[in-house]
Design an enzyme around this catalytic site. Structure first.
Site, short mmCIF file in Angstrom:
data_model
loop_
_atom_site.label_atom_id
_atom_site.label_comp_id
_atom_site.label_asym_id
_atom_site.label_seq_id
_atom_site.Cartn_x
_atom_site.Cartn_y
_atom_site.Cartn_z
N TYR A 52 0.16 -2.00 5.35
CA TYR A 52 -0.18 -2.42 3.99
C TYR A 52 0.32 -3.83 3.69
O TYR A 52 1.12 -4.07 2.77
CB TYR A 52 0.40 -1.42 2.99
N GLU B 141 -6.91 -1.48 1.68
CA GLU B 141 -7.43 -1.46 0.31
C GLU B 141 -8.95 -1.34 0.28
O GLU B 141 -9.52 -0.56 -0.48
CB GLU B 141 -7.01 -2.72 -0.44
N HIS C 34 -10.10 6.74 -3.93
CA HIS C 34 -9.35 5.60 -3.42
C HIS C 34 -7.96 6.04 -2.96
O HIS C 34 -7.51 5.72 -1.86
CB HIS C 34 -9.26 4.53 -4.51
N GLU C 35 -7.30 6.81 -3.84
CA GLU C 35 -5.92 7.22 -3.51
C GLU C 35 -5.88 8.18 -2.32
O GLU C 35 -5.06 8.02 -1.43
CB GLU C 35 -5.27 7.89 -4.73
N HIS D 236 -4.75 -6.61 -2.72
CA HIS D 236 -5.74 -6.26 -3.74
C HIS D 236 -6.62 -7.45 -4.09
O HIS D 236 -7.56 -7.31 -4.88
CB HIS D 236 -5.03 -5.76 -5.00
N ASP E 244 1.95 -9.35 -3.78
CA ASP E 244 1.10 -8.16 -3.58
C ASP E 244 0.88 -7.89 -2.10
O ASP E 244 -0.24 -7.68 -1.62
CB ASP E 244 -0.25 -8.32 -4.30
N HIS F 28 -6.26 6.47 0.93
CA HIS F 28 -5.01 5.88 1.46
C HIS F 28 -4.31 6.88 2.39
O HIS F 28 -3.75 6.51 3.42
CB HIS F 28 -4.06 5.49 0.32
C1 S3B Z 1 -8.95 1.96 -7.60
C2 S3B Z 1 -7.58 2.55 -7.64
C3 S3B Z 1 -6.50 1.50 -7.54
O1 S3B Z 1 -6.68 0.37 -7.22
O2 S3B Z 1 -5.25 2.00 -7.86
C4 S3B Z 1 -4.20 1.11 -7.97
C5 S3B Z 1 -3.86 0.60 -9.25
C6 S3B Z 1 -4.65 0.98 -10.45
C7 S3B Z 1 -2.75 -0.26 -9.37
C8 S3B Z 1 -2.02 -0.62 -8.23
C9 S3B Z 1 -2.37 -0.13 -6.95
C10 S3B Z 1 -3.48 0.72 -6.82
C11 S3B Z 1 -3.88 1.21 -5.45
O3 S3B Z 1 -4.10 2.44 -5.28
O4 S3B Z 1 -3.98 0.36 -4.53
ZN ZN Z 2 -5.15 1.15 -3.11
#
Ligand code: S3B
Ligand code: ZN
Ligand code: CA
Length: 304
Positions: free
Chosen positions: A160, A169, A145-146, A229, A224, A149
Site C-alpha cells: 500500500y 486502490e 472497495h473495502e 488515492h 497518502d 482490499h
Molecule cells: C471508495 C471507498 C474509499 O475510498 O474509502 C476510503 C475513504 C472514504 C477514506 C480513506 C480511505 C479509503 C479507502 O478505503 O481507501
Molecule cells: Zn481503498
C-alpha cells in the site's frame, strides 16, 4: 430455546427497504448471516461510536431493523452479502480468503468519522460528519472497495504505497464498479449528502476529482502513502477505457485473473499492464480484439 437462521427486514442509509439474513437466539435477533455455502458467515457489529473493534453485535428485538440508528448496520450487512455473492457467483471465490473466512463489519466507528477501511481482519465504517459523508456503509461500491482490499491482501498483496499502492486502490475502485455498474463514480451514494451529482472519484473522468489520468501527470509525493488515492486515477482511467471497449463481463474476468494469478506485492503500473494483457491473452487469445483493446487502454494513459 432453539437458535435459528431468520429473515428480517429494515431500511438502509438511503431509506431503502431491504430484507436481511439474520439469526435468532434466545429471543434476540442478530445481523449474522449463515446462508452462504461452505459455512461462510457474514456478521455485523456496532462500535457504538467508540473505537474498539469489533464492538458489539448489532441486535434487534423483533427482526424489524427500522431505526435510523440501525441503517448503517443494515447496509453494511446487506452489501457485504452482495459482495460475497458477487465473488462466489462470478469468480467462484468463497470469501476474501477463498476458504470461507467470516466477513465481519463494524459500523458507527468513531465520531463523525469520514472514513471506511479494511484493518487486516474486518471492515470498518464511520458515520461520516453528515456534510462530507453520510454513513459510509450506505454505498455498495464503498463496501465492495473495502472487501476488495481484503481480496487483494490475500492474493496479489499489492504493497500500500506508491505505484503498487495506487494499483491496490485502483483494483478496489474497479471491483467497486463491477458491483455498482450503473455509473463510473465511486462513493456517490454517501458522498456530500447535501450536494447531488458529485462523487469521491470518477473512473471515467479522474481529473474531475483532482486525480491524474495520464502517466505524464503522475504525482510524486510521500503523502497518502505516496499518493495512492491520487495516482489510482491513472489505472482507473485505463480500466474505464478497457470496460467501455470490451464490456464488463470480459473485463471482470481479466481483472480478477490479473489480481489472483499475476500481480505481486511490488507490481508497478507497467507490470499491471503486462498482467492484464497476459490475462486477456490467456482468456481470449493474444491476437484477439479484446487483447488489443486492453493494450490500447493502457497506451492511452501512457503506461507501457
Ligand atoms: C471508495 C471507498 C474509499 O475510498 O474509502 C476510503 C475513504 C472514504 C477514506 C480513506 C480511505 C479509503 C479507502 O478505503 O481507501
Ligand atoms: Zn481503498
Ligand atoms: Ca458508483
Amino acid at each position: 430455546v432453539t437458535d435459528a437462521a431468520t429473515t428480517g427486514s429494515g431500511y438502509g442509509v438511503l431509506d431503502d427497504y431491504k430484507t436481511l439474513n439474520t439469526y435468532s437466539s434466545n429471543g434476540t435477533y442478530y445481523l449474522y448471516d449463515v446462508t452462504k455455502p461452505m459455512n461462510g458467515v457474514i456478521e455485523t457489529f456496532t462500535a457504538r461510536n467508540g473505537s474498539s473493534l469489533p464492538g458489539y453485535y448489532s441486535t434487534d428485538s423483533n427482526n424489524s431493523w427500522t431505526a435510523y440508528s440501525q441503517a448503517a448496520d443494515v447496509d453494511a450487512h446487506a452489501y457485504a452479502g452482495k459482495v460475497y455473492d458477487y465473488y462466489k457467483n462470478t469468480h467462484n471465490r468463497n470469501s476474501f480468503d477463498n476458504n470461507g473466512a467470516t466477513i465481519r463489519s463494524t459500523v458507527h466507528y468513531g465520531s463523525n468519522y469520514n472514513n471506511a477501511f479494511w484493518n487486516g481482519s474486518q471492515m470498518v465504517y464511520g458515520d461520516g460528519d453528515g456534510s462530507t459523508f453520510t454513513s459510509l456503509s450506505g454505498a455498495l461500491d464503498v463496501v465492495a472497495h473495502e472487501l476488495t482490499h481484503a481480496v487483494t491482501e490475500r492474493t496479489a498483496g499489492l504493497q500500500y504505497q506508491y505505484q503498487s499502492g495506487a494499483l491496490n486502490e485502483s483494483f478496489s475502485d474497479v471491483f467497486g464498479y463491477f458491483l455498482d455498474p450503473g455509473d463510473y463514480l465511486m462513493g456517490e451514494d454517501v458522498y456530500t449528502p447535501g450536494i447531488s451529482g458529485d462523487a469521491l472519484r470518477s473512473l471515467s473522468n479522474p481529473s474531475k476529482y483532482g486525480q491524474p489520468e495520464h502517466m505524464n501527470n503522475y504525482v510524486n509525493t510521500s503523502s497518502d502513502n505516496g499518493g495512492v488515492h491520487t495516482n489510482s486515477g491513472i489505472p482507473n482511467k485505463a480500466a474505464y477505457n478497457t470496460i467501455s471497449s470490451i464490456g464488463k463481463a470480459k473485463a471482470e474476468k481479466i481483472y480478477y485473473r490479473a489480481l489472483t494469478v499475476y500481480l505481486t506485492p511490488t507490481s508497478n503500473f507497467s507490470y499491471a499492464r503486462a498482467a492484464l494483457l497476459q490475462s486477456a491473452a490467456d482468456l481470449y487469445g493474444s491476437g484477439s480484439s479484446t487483447y488489443n483493446s486492453v493494450k490500447a487502454a493502457w497506451d492511452a494513459v501512457g503506461v507501457y
